[in-house]
Design a protein around this motif. Structure first.
Motif, PDB file in Angstrom:
ATOM      1  N   ALA A   1       4.322   0.578  -2.199  1.00  0.00           N
ATOM      2  CA  ALA A   1       4.739   0.007  -0.898  1.00  0.00           C
ATOM      3  C   ALA A   1       4.060  -1.340  -0.664  1.00  0.00           C
ATOM      4  CB  ALA A   1       4.498   0.999   0.232  1.00  0.00           C
TER       5      ALA A   1
ATOM      6  N   VAL B   1      10.300   5.698  -1.295  1.00  0.00           N
ATOM      7  CA  VAL B   1       8.865   5.499  -1.118  1.00  0.00           C
ATOM      8  C   VAL B   1       8.167   6.849  -0.994  1.00  0.00           C
ATOM      9  CG1 VAL B   1       7.063   4.462   0.312  1.00  0.00           C
ATOM     10  CG2 VAL B   1       9.264   3.312   0.067  1.00  0.00           C
TER      11      VAL B   1
ATOM     12  N   ALA C   1       1.518   4.793  -0.581  1.00  0.00           N
ATOM     13  CA  ALA C   1       1.194   3.514   0.052  1.00  0.00           C
ATOM     14  C   ALA C   1      -0.078   2.927  -0.556  1.00  0.00           C
ATOM     15  CB  ALA C   1       1.032   3.704   1.562  1.00  0.00           C
TER      16      ALA C   1
ATOM     17  N   TYR D   1       0.076   0.446   3.971  1.00  0.00           N
ATOM     18  CA  TYR D   1       1.126   1.124   4.731  1.00  0.00           C
ATOM     19  C   TYR D   1       1.801   0.221   5.757  1.00  0.00           C
ATOM     20  CZ  TYR D   1      -2.757   1.940   8.030  1.00  0.00           C
ATOM     21  OH  TYR D   1      -3.823   1.788   8.876  1.00  0.00           O
TER      22      TYR D   1
END
Length: 349
Positions: A251, A270, A273, A277
């Motif tokens: 991400a 997704v 992260a 995030y």
């Protein structure tokens, strides 16, 4: 021979660094009706172990709050979601034919009994896990893999990493012949994504770096892109017609930079992260091209069943990077956090 009354375990009594992992002598859990007791042969580590120990998941109303996977933890907690072993005892209402069978445990706690149920908890976070000599699990979540050619260590790598990977692939509707981009490809989920996407017949582009590039290629990637260089240009050179599906555990900036690389109707899935995030992107790249941004948390019972079928056939070969004895769980977690390995780290109780 009867079961012992106590067992060795590694557990956490608070959030913090690796030092909060403490050895303990605890009672062997008793399987309740509908449960089995598994003697743990191997337990694999995941980023989930680190984030749960650190309390790094946050809460919807407070992203910075200390929290386990789905809320506050009940301490002390025995960590470890990914267990392979043998059934040592069964509770009431459980088929005794499972006794002695080699099994892998689906660690998810689901919101319903249906085949497409959503995971809302995890072994090692919302209930005690496999950093121990024994662990209990619902009988319906224990899968017989006695006939699988995979080793116990390889089987232990499956539940979270390969379950998460197959959940992403299924939710992204990846089809044979499509081109897929895998981020974070040297990690546990990343290697699983490469292997499972390759087994599905996709053309696999993977993002990695440095000394890990060759290992990712050996895992099955058709082409490996260097994370140290600008990604978009490498993707355009490798796939000038664009990407059908992105399988992303990173991400962060990758989302905003990568969305324009999707083909018409492309899917961006997704499930992590690692790169941050907080994400900003041009929403026009989404709606003008009928693209889809899909969140994927682990797997459904149906996905896990598909994964076990693949494991019974040894349709892929999980990569085990290192093994440690149970008492060195803190050292193992430190190695996991350094991210200088390819594949999965496994503990031996």
């Amino acid at each position: 021979m009867g079961l012992p009354e106590t067992m060795r375990a590694m557990r956490i009594t608070r959030h913090g660094g690796p030092e909060v992992l403490e050895p303990a002598e605890v009672a062997v859990p008793v399987p309740q009706p509908g449960e089995v007791l598994v003697e743990v042969g191997a337990v694999a580590l995941n980023n989930t172990d680190l984030w749960t120990r650190e309390g790094a998941y946050g809460r919807p109303e407070d992203p910075e709050a200390l929290s386990g996977w789905r809320g506050p933890l009940d301490f002390p907690r025995i960590q470890g979601a990914d267990v392979s072993g043998r059934v040592a005892a069964v509770g009431a209402d459980v088929d005794g034919g499972l006794l002695g069978r080699r099994v892998v445990v689906d660690p998810a706690i689901y919101d319903s009994e249906g085949p497409d149920a959503h995971p809302v908890g995890l072994m090692g976070s919302e209930r005690d896990g496999g950093y121990a000599e024994f662990v209990t699990a619902q009988a319906g979540r224990v899968h017989d893999v006695t006939d699988s050619p995979l080793t116990g260590d390889q089987l232990a790598t499956l539940p979270t990493a390969y379950g998460t990977a197959l959940g992403m692939i299924e939710r992204g509707r990846l089809r044979e012949g499509e081109t897929v981009l895998v981020s974070g490809a040297s990690g546990g989920v990343g290697v699983a994504l490469v292997q499972l996407a390759r087994a599905r017949g996709a053309r696999v582009l993977a993002i990695s770096s440095g000394s890990k590039i060759e290992a990712v290629r050996e895992a099955g990637a058709h082409e490996v892109l260097d994370r140290a260089r600008e990604i978009a240009g490498q993707v355009r050179a490798a796939a000038p017609e664009g990407i059908d599906v992105v399988l992303d555990v990173v991400a962060g900036d990758l989302v905003s930079e990568g969305l324009p690389l999707l083909r018409e109707g492309g899917r961006w899935v997704v499930a992590g992260a690692l790169g941050g995030y907080g994400v900003a992107f041009d929403v026009r790249r989404l709606y003008l091209h009928n693209a889809q941004l899909i969140g994927s948390a682990m797997h459904t019972p149906t996905h896990f069943g598909l994964l076990v079928d693949l494991a019974r056939e040894a349709a892929f070969q999980p990569v085990v990077a290192a093994t440690f004895p149970l008492e060195q769980a803190a050292r193992a977690q430190e190695q996991l956090a350094r991210r200088d390995h390819v594949g999965k780290i496994v503990l031996h109780p």
